[in-house]
Scaffold this active site. Structure first.
Site, PDB file in Angstrom:
ATOM      1  N   THR A  81      -6.743  24.043  28.482  1.00  0.00           N
ATOM      2  CA  THR A  81      -7.651  24.757  29.456  1.00  0.00           C
ATOM      3  C   THR A  81      -6.875  25.220  30.822  1.00  0.00           C
ATOM      4  OG1 THR A  81      -9.536  24.078  28.755  1.00  0.00           O
ATOM      5  CG2 THR A  81      -9.882  25.216  30.860  1.00  0.00           C
ATOM      6  N   PHE A 352     -11.958  19.288  23.526  1.00  0.00           N
ATOM      7  CA  PHE A 352     -10.811  18.517  24.280  1.00  0.00           C
ATOM      8  C   PHE A 352     -10.056  19.563  25.279  1.00  0.00           C
ATOM      9  CE2 PHE A 352     -10.749  17.419  19.585  1.00  0.00           C
ATOM     10  CZ  PHE A 352     -11.829  16.441  19.654  1.00  0.00           C
ATOM     11  N   CYS A 353     -11.012  20.335  26.122  1.00  0.00           N
ATOM     12  CA  CYS A 353     -10.348  21.307  26.856  1.00  0.00           C
ATOM     13  C   CYS A 353      -9.126  22.103  26.195  1.00  0.00           C
ATOM     14  CB  CYS A 353      -9.537  20.624  27.998  1.00  0.00           C
ATOM     15  SG  CYS A 353     -10.874  19.714  29.093  1.00  0.00           S
ATOM     16  N   ASN A 354      -9.567  22.568  24.903  1.00  0.00           N
ATOM     17  CA  ASN A 354      -8.605  23.385  24.072  1.00  0.00           C
ATOM     18  C   ASN A 354      -9.469  24.282  23.086  1.00  0.00           C
ATOM     19  OD1 ASN A 354      -6.709  24.601  22.326  1.00  0.00           O
ATOM     20  ND2 ASN A 354      -5.115  22.764  22.463  1.00  0.00           N
TER      21      ASN A 354
END
Length: 817
Positions: A81, A352-354
């Site tokens: 992110t 997972f911030c993706n």
């Protein structure tokens, strides 16, 4: 303990010591990445995210003009992110951002070099990609750095010179990186991903050839060689690090890094050993997971990977997956997370911030992401399934302290919760027909040699002859015994609870209140009553107090199971609460606030900030003595009002609000004894003589910590209720209670038992639900109102219930009520 460190922006001896020590740490960092101060500069930041933001702000972007299309900011869609967020900074400078899919980069890598762009042309472009995907662990080629910089491989076509930012934050925690070979222009990293401590400290490593191009706008303390306050005059310091490190760096944490590198080297022998060790553990776990099958042959997990875990060159020690049931339906990651916690295993869940990689692997379209947002799902929450489709996955990862025993414990957890035979015992990790087990703890070092590389682990050759687990060929692996006896799937028409209660099929019994409980101190033992007054927040004094640690954080049985051994008793006549515990003298706490003004302290309950006051040192000392650590008892302030969240469901009413005590979500919690009886039957076991042993009903009831217990006629019929009346009191059903791991704690002993949560999770629902949240629809406190054991309970069923056929007598009762 041995030195005095001062602010490095001064000249006294303690400041000089700080400056010199920090410079030594910079050299140590550069040596770790096989480079030197001549080639790279270390700029300390608040983390890898801050390092990325710095590049976005300082890169020499060229806006589009009459003679140029301007700079391009390109990023791999499989990026964190924090990388994708750079586009918001460059958009303010009128720079075009272009997402690049991994498959497009692979294609570009195969194209002929004649398609290369002019590396000496203008303008300047930046390409960002991760060395390791933080979603799947995929490792992208480090060779891309030179290919892109030289112009032989272009993320997008057009003239210009390319620079490369390699997001190495996830990669360098378990792998060496040689910057003398892979000369990225910018390298953001985070130190806690390497050492665990210190947190909130990262760095940006800048190639010396790229550093002069960076532009600085803001300047903070320590960055200026000279400036004027009344004139626009500013000269930055010559050193790149000093120019970009605004303010005082976290110098004590920087100094701690030196010890982190020393310990890492001493314990492991270096990053190459860590790479081989962690990859072998991941490869072993991946191979075992991918072979797990239900009795019907269906896979137990779905793994999201771009590789077959063949080499640490292409795969990091990360496994992303979702657990499936035997019909192939995904079990929500939130439920898996809760079950894992009961086995002392902590996993990461979500995307997972993706988001980019999450969408690609899970098949989530852009429209679905927007739809999920409208449905209330945001990054980081526990909304794991929407319309049966996953919003994220489960991720496990290995670090240099991980062991083979850790991997085996995780595999045993998956087997115990998904492949449990009918007799209730988890399966051993052995081959069918073999008596041996996985390598014992003493074999761990042999089973995971630090020098292994580039081939599948053969546990047969690493383990002792009596502990063979699988064949040499990973393609024919049957890593664990996956053929348990077929579970009993047939069921009689009459539920066990109906049999136990003696209710004929389709018959209608009356609902009455059989038990009443309040919990004066949150997470402590229940106080059972037969008749009790109501307040405007629920049962009078229910969850009015809570125990907090020395930081003011509310404690629950999930952190401190022994809270259930604290027994509060309320004496309404004497206006006191007496607190008892084994081995302790009873202590009294007044029910009313002291006339002296108490100091207000703030705490949080379910993300809501609440105003409380401390109940004094006397009770604090009592609690601290019992638990062996400093705890305090606090009470919600009488003048503080906390509102309940609105009713769930399609027919939400914006006007239905209620004030809460220190409860999690609602004023009241109701459970149906018939539902408890059915769960009891599911938890029953047989002794060595074949005699059925039943889980004690009262033990089960106490685990659900309800206020109102009814004697319903059918198990889980309460899930169809919309409203209830108890005597003259009316309650609105807010929805089901989503259960957490606390139901696994025996309220008499504080010991954990995982079976209760496991059995509820097997009902096939998205969430582990048990019981109903209730709130008052109207309450007149001008005269005392009471709840009483023996009161009749009249439920009103939800309208338009699908697949729920009521007997005519029950339909008539629903209309009457």
């Amino acid at each position: 303990m041995e030195n005095v460190y001062g602010n490095p922006h001064s000249q006294n001896s303690s400041s000089k010591l700080t400056h010199d020590t920090v410079e030594q740490v910079r050299y140590r960092i550069l040596a770790h990445f096989h480079t030197s101060p001549e080639d790279y500069t270390v700029i300390f930041t608040a983390g890898s995210t801050a390092a990325l933001k710095l590049v976005a702000e300082a890169f020499p972007w060229v806006p589009p003009g009459p003679e140029s299309s301007g700079s391009h900011f390109c990023y791999l869609t499989d990026s964190h992110t924090s990388v994708v967020g750079m586009r918001e900074v460059v958009a303010a400078m009128n720079i075009t951002s272009i997402p690049v899919r991994p498959e497009d980069m692979w294609l570009a890598e195969e194209q002929d070099a004649t398609a290369a762009s002019d590396p000496d042309g203008q303008p300047l472009h930046l390409f960002c990609y991760p060395a390791q995907s933080n979603f799947s662990g995929t490792r992208y080629p480090l060779s891309w750095i030179e290919e892109v910089k030289s112009g032989r491989m272009c993320p997008v076509g057009g003239p210009g010179k390319w620079f490369v930012l390699l997001d190495a934050a996830a990669y360098v925690g378990t792998s060496p990186l040689d910057l003398s070979v892979h000369r990225a222009d910018f390298l953001p990293l985070s130190f806690y991903k390497i050492f665990g401590f210190p947190t909130g400290l990262g760095a940006l490593l800048v190639n010396s050839r790229s550093a002069p191009l960076l532009r600085k706008t803001y300047f903070g303390g320590g960055t200026a060689a000279a400036y004027l306050a009344e004139e626009d005059f500013y000269i930055p310091k010559e050193s790149v690090a000093e120019r970009f490190e605004d303010g005082t760096i976290s110098f004590l944490d920087v100094i701690a890094l030196k010890h982190g590198f020393d310990v890492l080297e001493r314990l492991t022998g270096g990053m190459e050993n860590i790479r081989q060790h962690t990859f072998t553990l991941a490869q072993y776990t991946y191979t075992a997971l991918s072979t797990l099958r239900y009795p019907n042959g269906a896979p137990v997990v779905q793994i999201y990977s771009d590789s077959e875990f063949s080499s640490p060159e292409v795969q990091g020690p990360v496994i992303s997956f979702n657990v499936l049931d035997d019909n192939g339906n995904i079990i929500g990651y939130s439920q898996v997370d809760k079950m894992a916690s009961l086995h002392n295993i902590h996993v990461r869940t979500g995307c997972f911030c993706n988001t980019g990689a999450c969408q690609r692997h899970l098949g989530i379209s852009d429209e679905m992401v927007k739809k999920h947002l409208q449905a209330g799902h945001v990054c980081g929450d526990d909304v794991d399934l929407i319309d049966g489709q996953p919003t994220g996955s489960v991720r496990i990862s290995f670090g240099y302290m991980s062991t083979l025993e850790d991997a085996q414990a995780f595999l045993r957890f998956i087997i115990a919760t998904r492949l449990r035979p009918s007799h209730g015992q988890p399966l051993p990790l052995v081959m069918p027909g073999e008596a041996g087990a996985l390598p014992a703890e003493s074999e761990a070092q042999k089973a995971v040699p630090a020098t292994r590389a580039r081939r599948s682990p053969s546990l047969q050759e690493d383990a002792s002859p009596d502990s063979r687990v699988w064949d040499n060929s990973p393609t024919t692996v049957d890593a664990v015994s996956l053929r348990p006896p077929l579970l009993e799937t047939t069921r009689t028409q009459q539920t066990p609870s109906e049999k136990a209660a003696g209710i004929p099929d389709g018959g209608l019994g009356s609902h009455i209140v059989t038990n009443l409980f309040l919990y004066p101190i949150k997470s402590c033992a229940a106080f059972e009553v037969t008749r009790w007054p109501l307040g405007n927040q629920g049962l009078l004094y229910d969850r009015s107090w809570m125990v907090v640690n020395h930081n003011g954080v509310c404690l629950s049985q999930k952190q401190e199971p022994r809270l259930c051994l604290i027994q509060p008793f309320i004496d309404l006549q004497r206006r006191i609460m007496v607190i008892k515990a084994q081995g302790m003298e009873p202590i009294a706490v007044p029910l009313e606030e002291n006339s002296k003004p108490a100091q207000i302290c703030q705490s949080k309950v379910c993300a809501d900030r609440v105003n409380t006051y401390d109940c004094g040192e006397k009770i604090s000392s009592w609690l601290s003595k019992f638990f062996g650590r400093p705890y305090h008892l606090i009470r919600q302030s009488s003048d503080f009002q906390r509102n309940a969240r609105k009713k769930r469901g399609k027919d939400q009413s914006a006007r239905t609000t209620a004030t809460l005590s220190l409860v999690n979500e609602a004023q009241y919690l109701l459970i149906n004894r018939s539902s408890v009886l059915e769960l009891q039957q599911q938890l029953s076991t047989r002794d060595e003589n074949g005699k059925e042993e039943l889980f004690p009903v009262n033990n089960l009831i106490s685990r659900f910590r309800a206020n109102i217990i009814t004697n319903g006629t059918r198990a889980f019929e309460e899930e169809k209720w919309d409203e209830i009346s108890v005597g003259s009191l009316h309650f609105q059903v807010l929805g089901p209670c989503h259960r957490c791991q606390m139901i696994c704690i025996d309220q008499q002993t504080g010991q954990r038992n995982r079976d209760v949560f496991q059995k509820l999770s097997e009902r096939g629902e998205r969430k582990v639900n048990f019981g109903l949240y209730l709130m008052h629809t109207s309450l007149d406190l001008s005269s005392p109102c009471y709840l009483c054991v023996g009161s009749q309970v009249l439920p009103v069923l939800k309208e338009n219930i699908e697949h729920y056929d009521l007997p005519a007598s029950e339909k008539q009762q629903a209309v009457i009520s």
